[in-house]
Motif scaffolding. Structure first.
Motif, mmCIF file in Angstrom:
data_model
loop_
_atom_site.group_PDB
_atom_site.id
_atom_site.type_symbol
_atom_site.label_atom_id
_atom_site.label_comp_id
_atom_site.label_asym_id
_atom_site.label_seq_id
_atom_site.Cartn_x
_atom_site.Cartn_y
_atom_site.Cartn_z
ATOM 1 N N ILE A 215 -56.783 -19.842 77.020
ATOM 2 C CA ILE A 215 -57.596 -21.290 76.736
ATOM 3 C C ILE A 215 -58.657 -21.189 77.697
ATOM 4 N N LYS A 216 -58.789 -20.584 78.700
ATOM 5 C CA LYS A 216 -59.854 -20.414 79.855
ATOM 6 C C LYS A 216 -61.027 -19.712 79.073
ATOM 7 N N GLY A 217 -60.970 -18.672 78.584
ATOM 8 C CA GLY A 217 -62.052 -17.977 77.726
ATOM 9 C C GLY A 217 -62.177 -18.263 76.453
ATOM 10 N N ASN A 218 -61.230 -19.261 75.760
ATOM 11 C CA ASN A 218 -61.528 -19.560 74.283
ATOM 12 C C ASN A 218 -61.528 -18.083 73.436
ATOM 13 N N SER A 219 -60.537 -17.371 73.686
ATOM 14 C CA SER A 219 -60.511 -16.006 73.147
ATOM 15 C C SER A 219 -59.039 -15.624 72.808
ATOM 16 N N THR A 220 -59.073 -14.542 72.119
ATOM 17 C CA THR A 220 -57.731 -14.025 71.881
ATOM 18 C C THR A 220 -57.164 -13.470 73.100
ATOM 19 N N THR A 221 -55.750 -13.167 73.109
ATOM 20 C CA THR A 221 -55.361 -12.519 74.185
ATOM 21 C C THR A 221 -55.662 -11.036 74.279
ATOM 22 N N LEU A 222 -55.293 -10.447 75.227
ATOM 23 C CA LEU A 222 -55.771 -8.936 75.245
ATOM 24 C C LEU A 222 -54.768 -8.059 74.428
ATOM 25 N N ASP A 223 -53.507 -8.529 74.360
ATOM 26 C CA ASP A 223 -52.436 -7.935 73.485
ATOM 27 C C ASP A 223 -52.929 -8.010 71.737
ATOM 28 N N TYR A 224 -53.739 -9.321 71.702
ATOM 29 C CA TYR A 224 -53.928 -9.131 70.184
ATOM 30 C C TYR A 224 -55.172 -8.419 69.869
ATOM 31 N N SER A 225 -56.084 -8.203 70.985
ATOM 32 C CA SER A 225 -57.227 -7.376 70.745
ATOM 33 C C SER A 225 -56.837 -6.039 70.419
ATOM 34 N N ILE A 226 -55.966 -5.597 70.958
ATOM 35 C CA ILE A 226 -55.621 -4.038 70.842
ATOM 36 C C ILE A 226 -54.279 -3.987 69.681
ATOM 37 N N ASP A 227 -53.919 -4.989 69.276
ATOM 38 C CA ASP A 227 -52.908 -4.969 68.221
ATOM 39 C C ASP A 227 -53.398 -4.265 66.972
ATOM 40 N N PRO A 228 -52.572 -3.063 66.691
ATOM 41 C CA PRO A 228 -53.275 -2.381 65.390
ATOM 42 C C PRO A 228 -52.754 -2.740 64.130
ATOM 43 N N THR A 229 -52.085 -3.644 63.971
ATOM 44 C CA THR A 229 -51.381 -4.198 62.772
ATOM 45 C C THR A 229 -51.922 -5.184 62.046
ATOM 46 N N THR A 230 -53.373 -5.247 62.114
ATOM 47 C CA THR A 230 -54.178 -6.336 61.160
ATOM 48 C C THR A 230 -53.918 -5.956 59.897
ATOM 49 N N ASN A 231 -53.759 -7.074 59.038
ATOM 50 C CA ASN A 231 -53.695 -6.966 57.789
ATOM 51 C C ASN A 231 -54.629 -8.006 57.130
ATOM 52 N N THR A 232 -55.687 -7.712 56.600
ATOM 53 C CA THR A 232 -56.624 -8.518 56.223
ATOM 54 C C THR A 232 -56.312 -9.369 54.962
ATOM 55 N N SER A 233 -55.612 -8.671 54.061
ATOM 56 C CA SER A 233 -55.178 -9.397 52.884
ATOM 57 C C SER A 233 -53.852 -10.158 52.851
ATOM 58 N N ASP A 234 -53.241 -9.897 53.987
ATOM 59 C CA ASP A 234 -51.991 -10.643 54.015
ATOM 60 C C ASP A 234 -51.640 -11.283 55.266
ATOM 61 N N PRO A 235 -52.267 -12.422 55.695
ATOM 62 C CA PRO A 235 -51.906 -13.004 57.198
ATOM 63 C C PRO A 235 -50.726 -13.142 57.778
ATOM 64 N N LEU A 236 -49.748 -13.310 56.845
ATOM 65 C CA LEU A 236 -48.339 -13.701 57.241
ATOM 66 C C LEU A 236 -47.823 -12.394 57.914
ATOM 67 N N ASN A 237 -48.134 -11.043 57.396
ATOM 68 C CA ASN A 237 -47.829 -9.794 57.969
ATOM 69 C C ASN A 237 -48.878 -9.106 58.942
ATOM 70 N N SER A 238 -49.783 -9.935 59.451
ATOM 71 C CA SER A 238 -50.804 -9.319 60.349
ATOM 72 C C SER A 238 -50.531 -9.798 62.015
ATOM 73 N N LYS A 239 -50.983 -8.827 62.727
ATOM 74 C CA LYS A 239 -50.809 -8.833 64.113
ATOM 75 C C LYS A 239 -49.165 -9.203 64.457
ATOM 76 N N ILE A 240 -48.324 -8.220 63.973
ATOM 77 C CA ILE A 240 -46.979 -8.588 63.949
ATOM 78 C C ILE A 240 -46.552 -8.082 65.387
ATOM 79 N N ILE A 241 -47.432 -7.480 66.257
ATOM 80 C CA ILE A 241 -46.975 -6.906 67.489
ATOM 81 C C ILE A 241 -47.070 -7.926 68.645
#
Length: 569
Positions: free
Chosen positions: A444-470
């Motif tokens: 909230i303070k930085g209006n940004s993603t969390t650090l864990d989100y930023s390094i999460d390797p499970t990005t799935n651009t075509s299927d958001p339901l199965n993206s960033k699952i870590i």
């Protein structure tokens, strides 16, 4: 000291192995010391619960223009329709959009005749199968609600001029428009006044399009060009595709040939100020779609024939949906949304999209009994540091002289914010209604993603339901979510950056696209929450999770749980 550092090499290796393993799993796994057997390990593992305070924040006056300006292909756009959330009630979403021609100062040649005018806005879709003739069959993505119940859809020409720039800002910034969902009319705020779009309709008795029983179709769009043996049919995905009145568009466009109103973008926007897509409920139900209205294929195309007799040709004049595009929301909620108790927290946390509600979570809140004497006498954040950092003989934290990072006596293997959905949430008779909920956590303070989100390797651009699952765990079968904050807490321990860029206030919203991380401003927030993720505005769905108060069942209470490793003495 050397012995301690060496003994910590084994758990560091294990942490790397665990991270690699977790990347292939949708839930978290914690490897305890008994994998090797306690007698063969030189470290111990354990877990602990830390105090959090979570409370509701009612959302209103959210920026609603240009919600779909993103390169992410999966589900960004504008909502249109009626959605009855089983927990919260009815939301109606309408759209106001400018039109911009693809060419200016057109020459229509002699004797132009309009053959047809076609409105086309693609639906998000997925090919699910092929029929026996190899024709694709589609599923409409981002369709919410009961598509068996039609709604009323009317498209008007709007007389309201959507400004590009804010005249009240000396720095010439872009004009922002904000939601006014508590109103019973389709309206928006521009920072100084309320805009009621029903008061700005050109020729209300003769709309551009009207359908009292509109239902989006999942059938392919078939476009036919030519006649007889020269006829060619092409198929594309489902779309809101409608024939419009030829005479109207001839008077609006062709009869204005040579007029300055067609000579530039700014002149055209002032002349034809836009379209107003007004959705209305026929009953207390309906469906809502996320329209890809900013897509290249979203336009109004006028097909016309012109030229001298014997040499006539067919041409097109195309107007795209660009410039300002905004959503309006009218909410008729069945339960009240409110700002919660920032000190004691709330029993239930309401996560509702569009102009709804979010949760604010203060981790390491309040004072705790850190030394076990039964007295709550130390701030939780200070107790956390004392538990994990090395202390010298004077009781001061020890820093590495080379890295300038604090040395730790415990390592965080995993830190989870554990959330549980309310038992027996209504589903509107849809068995898997809450299965696809995703909760997005942000700083909230930085209006940004969390650090864990930023390094999460499970990005799935075509299927958001199965993206960033870590970092943003998926809902399990019992309605539990686990939001990973491991790196977020490590950053506090190692660098003491809590006063700078690693705050302890986390925002939680419901999202149908966790890849979409852009934020929308809140008008005159007056609060620490100044923006909200745009993806939550584009999700009409809602859920309710258990809060953090002592009145809540401890097994379902919102918790911060930390799994750690510590070298044996």
């Amino acid at each position: 000291m050397k012995k301690t550092i060496n003994s910590l090499k084994i758990p560091v290796v294990f942490l790397l192995l665990v991270s690699a393993f977790i990347a292939c799993d949708k839930d978290y796994s914690v490897i305890e010391s008994d994998v090797l057997g306690d007698e063969n390990s030189d470290f111990t593992t354990g877990d602990s619960l830390w105090s959090v305070t979570a409370y509701n924040k009612k959302l209103d006056s959210l920026q609603i223009n240009n919600l779909g300006t993103t390169s992410i292909s999966a589900t960004a756009g504008n909502l249109l329709g009626v959605f009855n959330d089983p927990s919260y009630g009815l939301t109606t979403a309408s759209i106001v959009s400018q039109l911009v021609p693809s060419t200016f100062s057109p020459e229509f040649d002699e004797n132009p005749v309009v053959d047809s005018v076609v409105l086309n806005i693609p639906y998000y879709n997925t090919v699910v199968s092929y029929d026996e003739d190899n024709n694709p069959e589609y599923r409409l993505d981002s369709l919410f609600g009961d598509n068996d119940t039609p709604i009323k859809l009317t498209i008007y020409r709007s007389n309201y001029f959507l400004r590009d720039f804010d005249p009240n800002n000396p720095e010439n910034v872009s004009q922002k428009y904000y939601s006014n969902g508590s109103s019973t009319e389709n309206s928006a705020l521009n920072g100084t006044s309320v805009i009621k779009f029903d008061d700005h309709i050109d020729n209300i008795s003769n709309p551009i399009y009207s359908n009292a029983a509109f239902k989006p179709s999942n059938l392919a769009t078939i476009t036919t060009v030519g006649d007889g043996d020269d006829e060619v049919a092409t198929k594309s995905g489902p779309a809101l595709r409608k024939l419009l009145d030829n005479d109207y568009w001839k008077s609006v466009i062709i009869d204005k040939e040579g007029d300055p109103v067609l000579s530039s973008q700014s002149n055209f926007k002032n002349y034809f100020r836009g379209l107003y897509f007004k959705a209305e409920a026929n009953t207390n139900d309906g469906s809502m779609l996320l329209l890809n209205i900013a897509a290249t294929a979203a336009n109004i195309t006028m097909y016309y024939t012109s030229g001298a007799d014997g040499s006539r040709t067919q041409e097109t004049y195309v107007m795209n949906f660009s410039g300002n595009i905004l959503n309006t929301f009218v909410n008729d909620y069945s339960i009240p949304l409110y700002d919660g108790d920032k000190i004691l927290g709330d029993n239930e946390l309401h996560l509702k999209g569009t102009e709804g509600s979010m949760a604010v979570v203060e981790i390491f809140s309040g004072k705790v009994d850190c030394d076990g004497d039964g007295i709550l006498d130390l701030d939780a954040i200070d107790c956390f540091k004392q538990n994990y950092r090395q202390l010298d003989d004077n009781g001061d934290y020890v820093k590495d002289p080379i890295t300038n990072r604090y040395k730790l006596k415990k390592l965080i293997n995993e830190a989870q914010l554990v959330l549980t959905e309310l038992d027996n949430l209504p589903t509107g008779s849809v068995e898997d209604y809450h299965t696809y909920d995703r909760i997005y956590a942000y700083d909230i303070k930085g209006n940004s993603t969390t650090l864990d989100y930023s390094i999460d390797p499970t990005t799935n651009t075509s299927d958001p339901l199965n993206s960033k699952i870590i970092s943003l765990g998926q809902r399990n079968d019992t309605g539990v979510f686990k939001i990973r904050l491991t790196q977020h807490l490590n950053n506090i321990l190692f660098t003491d950056s809590i006063a700078e860029n690693t705050p302890t206030t986390i925002g939680l919203v419901l999202s149908n696209n966790v890849n979409y991380t852009d934020n929308a401003e809140i008008l005159d927030s007056g609060d620490t929450v100044t923006t909200v993720p745009r993806a939550s505005i584009l999700s009409p769905r809602g859920t309710i999770i258990y809060g953090s108060t002592q009145n809540t069942d401890p097994k379902k209470r919102l918790q911060l749980k930390i799994f750690s490793s510590e070298a044996k003495d």
